[in-house]
Design an enzyme around this catalytic site. Structure first.
Site, short mmCIF file in Angstrom:
data_model
loop_
_atom_site.label_atom_id
_atom_site.label_comp_id
_atom_site.label_asym_id
_atom_site.label_seq_id
_atom_site.Cartn_x
_atom_site.Cartn_y
_atom_site.Cartn_z
N ASP A 1 0.82 -1.21 0.00
CA ASP A 1 0.00 0.00 0.00
C ASP A 1 0.87 1.27 0.00
O ASP A 1 1.90 1.31 0.67
CB ASP A 1 -0.86 -0.03 1.27
CG ASP A 1 -1.93 1.02 1.28
OD1 ASP A 1 -2.80 0.98 0.40
OD2 ASP A 1 -1.90 1.90 2.17
N GLU B 1 1.90 -0.51 -4.89
CA GLU B 1 1.04 0.62 -5.25
C GLU B 1 1.92 1.85 -5.18
O GLU B 1 2.23 2.37 -4.11
CB GLU B 1 -0.14 0.75 -4.26
CG GLU B 1 -1.12 1.80 -4.75
CD GLU B 1 -2.02 2.38 -3.65
OE1 GLU B 1 -3.12 2.84 -3.98
OE2 GLU B 1 -1.62 2.41 -2.48
C1 NOJ Z 1 -4.37 3.07 -0.82
C2 NOJ Z 1 -5.47 2.08 -0.65
O1 NOJ Z 1 -5.71 1.44 -1.87
C3 NOJ Z 1 -6.67 2.84 -0.14
O2 NOJ Z 1 -7.84 2.07 -0.13
C4 NOJ Z 1 -6.35 3.35 1.24
O3 NOJ Z 1 -7.42 4.14 1.69
C5 NOJ Z 1 -5.07 4.19 1.22
N1 NOJ Z 1 -4.03 3.58 0.47
C6 NOJ Z 1 -4.56 4.39 2.62
O4 NOJ Z 1 -4.00 3.22 3.12
#
Ligand code: NOJ
Length: 584
Positions: free
Chosen positions: A241, A306
């Site tokens: 993440d 990500e």
């Molecule tokens: C990216 C995640 O995909 C999202 O759902 C989340 O709210 C944020 N990061 C914070 O962790």
């Protein structure tokens, strides 16, 4: 006497084209084994050849009637995922959490949120996935914890406790003034004052998600232990993440001014360039360190980041020789236009920036974005064309649960949204958000999966209250009904995935795009070629029929109307075909 090949021929008759592919794969395996080439057939690591299915656990399948999806519910559906042809699942977080951001606010990295099940359930899940020859990725939130994590509670308690430096604390720049101008990714200052400690902490995302301080080696060490904990339990890897946010510059200078208000590629936005808060050299170094850790495990593990940024930066994360992050989500398809030339440009871009050994990640939707079927007004035929492209182009396709049945986007109002981002921006009229192309109320892409035509769509018990209302009328779109319809979207995914699984060209081959001029006329075409196979993929996005001479030998799969006359392929409007080439 029934020979092995005889058996194969019998199954070929029964299974048509797919049988043929299994036969080729099996023959190759036999030949490979005899000549010691079976290593060649699997030369590429599993993660380069895999297809990923993302599960949002809260919305997938509720096994105990509390209205919340859970781990046993996922286990119940593993056969469904396996039969469809996916090889890897990625599950959004299910760790202990106050659920203010539905699991992306972790309060215990080794604990499981009780509404999802127990550690035993998770171990069982890993075993059940492996038993089916599949892989499982967990979602790891390294950047921040929940404000309710015991580490944060301790850190807040004063300036000289053992965890006082586990988060990013600073004194303000004056009375009621944050330390500097650093913004949070969803907008607003990233700094939040904590009266107890009399200092400000930094949060890249929402105020209840304080960023960990990776410059404190104890933090890094602890998070590596978390990674090892799950690897030792047998998990095959992680989705990481907001990885690019992990380090912040240690000089804490103001980010420079940038003229743009709208956030772009996490590079700038809100009138600042995010120079000191995103993708610091240490973050890139961390990707390489994690890779070394994962590489010390056998069988091979995998991580997919990500990360937002320009291609040059993404390549640094991946490493010059692909020795960094294994794969990184690429976002260009998310904002697609239903045009052959749009997809041609994206594929061409990916081929230019991410040639082998890099593997582009082909993603159209996830738990943070509008369901992509919405962009084509729910047309299943158009969805078939796009999904064919996603599942047959070179790359790792990542499909979000429900895409395979065309699960529609919800229409839930932002005012009482359960999603904190949706609530935060509920004062902005929806039409304005749409004009600006900003998606805020993520409840709408997280509605429950629909399994059957029963009142709660088989997601939960009939008299239970699902955590979010269904976005689809279960009588019109559900897994059971689509499984029975030969031409359903679900069966299309199944056919394409099966073809992919059994074709070395589709899994491992290079990609050669047909001309952009054809794409300008509505036809997207490419070849996939491996050592022993050449396959063509032709997709007619236009509302006119098209004909191309490609030396096609036969059609392996099609939707709409596709035919061969000689070696020419004819495709009616909104039709597509996968073809075997004469020279394959
Ligand atoms: C990216 C995640 O995909 C999202 O759902 C989340 O709210 C944020 N990061 C914070 O962790």
């Amino acid at each position: 006497m029934t020979s092995l090949l005889g058996l194969l021929q019998t199954s070929k008759k029964k299974e048509g084209i797919l049988g043929k592919y299994r036969e080729i794969a099996f023959r190759k395996f036999l030949i490979g084994s005899v000549y010691g080439e079976c290593i060649m057939a699997h030369e590429k690591p599993w993660w380069q050849r895999t297809s990923i299915y993302q599960i949002y656990p809260r919305s997938y399948r509720d096994s105990n009637g509390d209205g919340i999806g859970d781990i046993p519910g996922i286990i119940e559906k593993l056969d469904y995922i396996h039969d469809m042809g996916f090889e890897t699942i990625w599950i959004s977080p299910f760790y202990a959490s106050p659920q203010e951001d539905w699991g992306y606010d972790v309060s215990g990295y080794r604990d499981i949120a009780p509404e999802y099940g127990s550690l035993r359930d998770v171990e069982h899940l890993i075993n059940e996935v492996h038993r089916r020859g599949m892989k499982v990725l967990f979602d790891l939130v390294l950047n921040h914890t929940s404000i309710q994590h015991p580490w944060f509670t301790e850190s807040c308690s004063g300036r000289d406790n053992p965890k006082s430096d586990w988060y990013i604390w600073r004194d303000g720049a004056g009375a009621n003034r944050p330390p500097n101008n650093w913004k949070a990714i969803p907008g607003g200052s990233g700094w939040h004052f904590h009266p107890g400690r009399g200092q400000w902490y930094y949060a890249s995302f929402l105020p209840f998600q304080p960023d960990l301080n990776y410059r404190n080696l104890a933090v890094k060490d602890e998070m590596f232990k978390v990674v090892k904990y799950w690897l030792d339990k047998g998990v095959d890897g992680f989705r990481l993440d907001i990885f690019h946010a992990i380090y912040k510059a240690d000089h804490f200078k103001n980010n420079p001014f940038h003229w743009s208000f709208m956030p772009k590629d996490d590079k700038y936005g809100y009138f600042t360039e995010w120079k000191y808060t995103i993708s610091q050299p240490e973050t890139i170094g961390l990707a390489h360190e994690l890779r070394k850790l994962l590489d010390s495990y056998s069988p091979q593990r995998f991580m997919i980041g990500e990360i937002f940024g320009e291609d040059k930066l993404i390549r640094q994360y991946l490493g010059d020789n692909a020795e960094g992050m294994h794969a990184i989500f690429l976002w260009k398809m998310m904002d697609y236009r239903f045009q052959a030339s749009f997809f041609w440009d994206v594929l061409n871009h990916y081929e230019t920036w991410y040639p082998a050994p890099f593997q582009p990640v082909l993603v159209l939707g996830n738990h943070d974005s509008r369901r992509w079927i919405d962009r084509i007004a729910g047309s299943f035929q158009k969805a078939k064309l796009i999904s064919l492209l996603q599942l047959t182009a070179r790359g790792i396709p990542v499909v979000y649960y429900g895409e395979e049945i065309g699960l529609p986007e919800g229409e839930l109002p932002a005012k009482n949204a359960l999603d904190p981002v949706g609530r935060r921006y509920s004062w902005i009229p929806k039409w304005l958000l749409d004009v600006l192309g900003i998606y805020t109320n993520r409840d709408n892409c997280r509605t429950p999966m629909v399994w059957s035509d029963s009142p709660q769509g088989g997601f939960t018990e009939e008299n239970a209250d699902p955590w979010l209302p269904l976005s689809a009328d279960p009588r019109s779109a559900n897994v059971a009904a689509q499984a029975d319809q030969p031409n359903s979207l679900l069966n299309w995914y199944k056919s394409v995935l099966n073809l992919r699984q059994n074709s070395s060209a589709l899994r491992d081959g290079s990609l050669i795009l047909l001309s952009r001029q054809l794409a300008q006329n509505g036809l997207l075409g490419f070849f996939r070629q491996s050592k022993d196979e050449k396959i063509g993929v032709l997709i007619n996005f236009s509302n006119r029929p098209v004909e191309v001479d490609l030396k096609a030998s036969r059609i392996l799969l099609q939707t709409g109307t596709a035919s061969l006359s000689g070696s020419k392929v004819n495709l009616a409007s909104l039709s597509c075909a996968v073809i075997e080439m004469l020279d394959s």
